[in-house]
Design a protein around this motif. Structure first.
Motif, PDB file in Angstrom:
ATOM      1  N   ALA A 180       2.701  -5.747  -3.874  1.00 10.30           N
ATOM      2  CA  ALA A 180       3.999  -6.353  -3.567  1.00 10.30           C
ATOM      3  C   ALA A 180       4.589  -5.626  -2.360  1.00 10.30           C
ATOM      4  N   ASP A 181       4.216  -6.081  -1.196  1.00 13.59           N
ATOM      5  CA  ASP A 181       4.656  -5.439   0.039  1.00 13.59           C
ATOM      6  C   ASP A 181       6.177  -5.306   0.062  1.00 13.59           C
ATOM      7  N   GLY A 182       6.654  -4.101   0.306  1.00 12.76           N
ATOM      8  CA  GLY A 182       8.086  -3.861   0.380  1.00 12.76           C
ATOM      9  C   GLY A 182       8.691  -3.347  -0.915  1.00 12.76           C
ATOM     10  N   PHE A 183       7.927  -3.341  -1.998  1.00 11.41           N
ATOM     11  CA  PHE A 183       8.454  -2.791  -3.247  1.00 11.41           C
ATOM     12  C   PHE A 183       8.101  -1.309  -3.269  1.00 11.41           C
ATOM     13  N   PRO A 184       9.114  -0.436  -3.374  1.00  8.02           N
ATOM     14  CA  PRO A 184       8.859   1.007  -3.266  1.00  8.02           C
ATOM     15  C   PRO A 184       8.199   1.603  -4.509  1.00  8.02           C
ATOM     16  N   LYS A 193      -5.307  -7.853  -8.396  1.00 13.53           N
ATOM     17  CA  LYS A 193      -4.549  -8.689  -7.458  1.00 13.53           C
ATOM     18  C   LYS A 193      -3.086  -8.864  -7.841  1.00 13.53           C
ATOM     19  N   THR A 194      -2.772  -8.725  -9.130  1.00 17.89           N
ATOM     20  CA  THR A 194      -1.397  -8.991  -9.567  1.00 17.89           C
ATOM     21  C   THR A 194      -0.708  -7.836 -10.276  1.00 17.89           C
ATOM     22  N   SER A 195      -1.396  -6.712 -10.459  1.00 13.75           N
ATOM     23  CA  SER A 195      -0.748  -5.604 -11.167  1.00 13.75           C
ATOM     24  C   SER A 195      -1.266  -4.243 -10.700  1.00 13.75           C
ATOM     25  N   GLU A 196      -0.437  -3.232 -10.923  1.00 20.09           N
ATOM     26  CA  GLU A 196      -0.778  -1.847 -10.598  1.00 20.09           C
ATOM     27  C   GLU A 196      -0.228  -0.942 -11.694  1.00 20.09           C
TER      28      GLU A 196
END
Length: 111
Positions: free
Chosen positions: A32-36, A48-51
């Motif tokens: 999620a580009d931009g999510f710190p 692809k959808t989770s970390e």
């Protein structure tokens, strides 16, 4: 004179330690580009959808730390829902779920 020197030296060391402990820095999430994400966290797994990140300073009972919430909001994400330790943030129509578990955080793209 020696006691004053020791006091001064201990004070300087304490100030240095306190300033480095309070220095929170962040990186951007890979999914999620931009999510710190806190720099002091370590990536455990991702797809692809989770970390999942190991972050020893968080606990489920304490929830989202204020400094982390502030950084998320400064990045333009707004909290739109919360259920216990699960927070949902939204930005530009994209939704991210952030779950705080003792010792780690989980991030998942919802939209």
């Amino acid at each position: 004179m020696r006691n004053k020197f020791i006091f001064l030296l201990v004070s300087i060391v304490c100030l240095f330690c306190l300033s480095s402990c309070s220095n929170n820095s962040f990186q951007s999430s890979e999914i999620a580009d931009g999510f710190p994400i806190p720099d002091r966290s370590k990536l455990i797994s991702s797809d692809k959808t989770s970390e999942q990140y190991k972050l020893t300073s968080v606990t489920e009972e304490d929830g989202l730390p204020d400094s982390y919430r502030t950084e998320i909001e400064k990045s333009g994400w707004k909290e739109v829902d919360r259920l216990g330790a699960k927070y949902v943030f939204e930005k530009s129509g994209r939704k991210i779920s952030l779950i705080i578990i003792t010792g780690k955080i989980e991030l998942e793209i919802l939209q």
